[in-house]
Design a protein around this motif. Sequence first.
Motif, short mmCIF file in Angstrom:
data_model
loop_
_atom_site.label_atom_id
_atom_site.label_comp_id
_atom_site.label_asym_id
_atom_site.label_seq_id
_atom_site.Cartn_x
_atom_site.Cartn_y
_atom_site.Cartn_z
N LEU A 68 0.83 -1.20 0.00
CA LEU A 68 0.00 0.00 0.00
C LEU A 68 0.86 1.26 0.00
CD1 LEU A 68 -2.78 -1.05 2.55
CD2 LEU A 68 -2.88 -1.08 0.05
N ASP A 69 1.95 1.22 0.77
CA ASP A 69 2.85 2.38 0.81
C ASP A 69 3.49 2.62 -0.55
OD1 ASP A 69 2.27 2.71 3.47
OD2 ASP A 69 4.05 1.64 4.19
N ALA A 70 3.83 1.52 -1.25
CA ALA A 70 4.47 1.66 -2.56
C ALA A 70 3.49 2.18 -3.61
CB ALA A 70 5.04 0.32 -3.01
N LEU A 71 2.21 1.85 -3.46
CA LEU A 71 1.21 2.26 -4.44
C LEU A 71 0.56 3.59 -4.09
CD1 LEU A 71 -0.57 -1.20 -4.93
CD2 LEU A 71 0.84 -0.02 -6.62
N ALA A 72 0.67 3.99 -2.83
CA ALA A 72 -0.07 5.16 -2.35
C ALA A 72 0.26 6.45 -3.10
CB ALA A 72 0.16 5.34 -0.85
N PRO A 73 1.52 6.81 -3.34
CA PRO A 73 1.77 8.09 -4.02
C PRO A 73 1.44 8.01 -5.51
CG PRO A 73 3.83 6.93 -3.67
CD PRO A 73 2.77 6.10 -3.01
N THR A 75 0.84 10.31 -7.56
CA THR A 75 1.57 11.30 -8.34
C THR A 75 2.97 10.79 -8.71
OG1 THR A 75 2.24 12.33 -6.25
CG2 THR A 75 0.34 13.28 -7.39
N PHE A 76 3.55 9.97 -7.85
CA PHE A 76 4.87 9.40 -8.14
C PHE A 76 4.80 8.50 -9.36
CE2 PHE A 76 7.60 5.63 -7.74
CZ PHE A 76 8.85 6.22 -7.79
N TRP A 77 3.81 7.62 -9.40
CA TRP A 77 3.69 6.69 -10.53
C TRP A 77 3.28 7.43 -11.79
CZ3 TRP A 77 6.13 2.44 -10.34
CH2 TRP A 77 6.33 1.80 -9.12
N SER A 78 2.48 8.48 -11.64
CA SER A 78 2.13 9.30 -12.79
C SER A 78 3.38 9.93 -13.39
CB SER A 78 1.14 10.39 -12.36
OG SER A 78 0.90 11.29 -13.43
N GLY A 79 4.25 10.45 -12.53
CA GLY A 79 5.50 11.03 -13.01
C GLY A 79 6.43 10.02 -13.64
N MET A 80 6.53 8.85 -13.03
CA MET A 80 7.40 7.80 -13.57
C MET A 80 6.96 7.37 -14.96
SD MET A 80 9.92 7.05 -11.55
CE MET A 80 10.41 5.40 -12.03
N LEU A 81 5.65 7.18 -15.15
CA LEU A 81 5.14 6.79 -16.45
C LEU A 81 5.37 7.89 -17.49
CD1 LEU A 81 1.77 5.16 -15.31
CD2 LEU A 81 3.71 3.96 -16.30
N GLY A 138 -2.59 3.22 -21.23
CA GLY A 138 -2.00 3.11 -19.90
C GLY A 138 -1.57 4.46 -19.36
N LEU A 139 -1.02 5.31 -20.24
CA LEU A 139 -0.63 6.66 -19.82
C LEU A 139 -1.86 7.47 -19.39
CD1 LEU A 139 2.05 7.56 -22.52
CD2 LEU A 139 2.43 7.39 -20.05
N ILE A 140 -2.95 7.32 -20.12
CA ILE A 140 -4.18 8.02 -19.74
C ILE A 140 -4.67 7.53 -18.39
CG2 ILE A 140 -6.61 8.37 -20.34
CD1 ILE A 140 -5.77 8.29 -23.28
N MET A 141 -4.66 6.21 -18.20
CA MET A 141 -5.14 5.64 -16.95
C MET A 141 -4.24 6.03 -15.77
SD MET A 141 -6.01 1.94 -18.65
CE MET A 141 -6.10 1.01 -17.12
N GLY A 142 -2.94 6.12 -16.03
CA GLY A 142 -2.01 6.39 -14.94
C GLY A 142 -1.75 7.85 -14.67
N THR A 143 -1.88 8.69 -15.71
CA THR A 143 -1.53 10.11 -15.54
C THR A 143 -2.68 11.06 -15.84
OG1 THR A 143 -0.80 10.45 -17.84
CG2 THR A 143 0.80 9.51 -16.31
N GLY A 144 -3.73 10.56 -16.49
CA GLY A 144 -4.83 11.43 -16.90
C GLY A 144 -5.51 12.15 -15.76
N ARG A 145 -5.56 11.50 -14.60
CA ARG A 145 -6.20 12.12 -13.44
C ARG A 145 -5.54 13.45 -13.08
NH1 ARG A 145 -5.71 9.41 -7.45
NH2 ARG A 145 -6.41 11.21 -6.22
N PHE A 146 -4.24 13.55 -13.33
CA PHE A 146 -3.50 14.76 -12.97
C PHE A 146 -3.26 15.68 -14.16
CE2 PHE A 146 -2.11 11.15 -10.35
CZ PHE A 146 -2.54 11.58 -9.10
N LEU A 147 -3.15 15.11 -15.37
CA LEU A 147 -2.80 15.90 -16.53
C LEU A 147 -4.00 16.27 -17.42
CD1 LEU A 147 0.47 14.05 -17.63
CD2 LEU A 147 0.24 16.03 -16.11
N VAL A 268 5.74 -1.12 -12.51
CA VAL A 268 7.20 -1.14 -12.68
C VAL A 268 7.57 -1.57 -14.10
CG1 VAL A 268 9.34 -2.24 -11.95
CG2 VAL A 268 7.68 -1.49 -10.23
N CYS A 269 6.95 -2.64 -14.57
CA CYS A 269 7.25 -3.14 -15.91
C CYS A 269 6.78 -2.17 -16.99
CB CYS A 269 6.61 -4.51 -16.12
SG CYS A 269 7.42 -5.84 -15.19
N ALA A 270 5.68 -1.47 -16.74
CA ALA A 270 5.19 -0.49 -17.71
C ALA A 270 6.19 0.64 -17.87
CB ALA A 270 3.84 0.06 -17.26
N VAL A 271 6.80 1.07 -16.76
CA VAL A 271 7.81 2.13 -16.82
C VAL A 271 9.01 1.67 -17.63
CG1 VAL A 271 9.46 3.45 -15.43
CG2 VAL A 271 7.09 3.23 -14.67
N ILE A 272 9.49 0.44 -17.36
CA ILE A 272 10.68 -0.08 -18.04
C ILE A 272 10.41 -0.33 -19.52
CG2 ILE A 272 12.31 -2.00 -18.13
CD1 ILE A 272 11.93 -2.29 -15.09
#
Length: 319
Positions: A68-73, A75-81, A138-147, A268-272
């Motif tokens: 949960l701690d790893a998934l909680a931020p 905005t972090f995952w949005s930035g990574m993607l 995937g980018l829309i799903m992961g970052t669309g909420r913020f962008l 993680v794999c999506a970022v890589i």
Amino acid sequence: MKRMMVLLQCMLLTAFAAKAMAASGELQPQQWQPIEEIAIAGDIPEFRGMPISPELPVIDPVVAPNYLDALAPATFWSGMLTYSFFGMIAVLSLFVVLNGKSKLAGGFSGNKVDRWSGMDIFVHWLGGIACLFLIATGLIMGTGRFLLEPNMGASHWIGVINSSVSLHDMMAWPFIVGWLVMVIKWMPKQMPESCDLAWFGKAGGYLNFGSFKGQHPDAGFANAGEKLWFWTFAIGGAIIVGSGLVMMFPSLVETKDAANLSLLLHLVCAVILGAFAVVHIFMATVMSEGGMECMVTGKCDENWAKQHHNLWFEEVQKR
């Protein structure tokens, strides 16, 4: 080639049909909150498992807080993607401006060499096109909420995110087929060779300055860079496919921990893979002169083969 395009269209239509059938069925509860319908004679059926109290639910003690701690931020995952995809595009664009492209030293010879079969081309584009759709949605799903969401109305955002989720799920199937066939079919040609380390030492011959300029390191059918991409795609693809199936079919796992771990591995794999996919596309379309022709016609120019895959070309000449 026409037959392969017809087959691709049939597969996409089948995926659309399967998605529609799935959407028309009854909604299934998540596996960690099963709903049981208990029929009682002369009474309204009782649904066990649904929350009946306005009080906050008790936190499941079996859930590992680390996940949960790893998934909680978010905005972090949005930035990574975002940075893994668009950041890599920016870096490679700057590299091409400063370094230039990798030109053929002797120009195009006009003589062609068979490199890929029709089936190779088909599965490459089947998985490749599906991969591009998966990255975009995937980018829309992961970052669309913020962008995206702050810049559009709520109704428009709901339509965008719902369409992205549906398309993401649908494109998973042709990607899985393409990934599986490519890994099985191409693996024998992606094994390490003695020339691979020297290839990395000379940066593949793609640098146009200093002592690296004009270097054309030895390579077999696949050079060391292509092998690195293949094994990243093979292993990362296996993880992203497995974790994705868990999220599409939660009943495959029994605990929230397994579901949370699947989501974490998927991210993680999506970022890589997103970053590697950009490099792969740049190398084929921008950096390597004559490289794109290989996966369009299945043939390559003799001078391209001599410069980038000389050991393989020598074997072809002996046949």
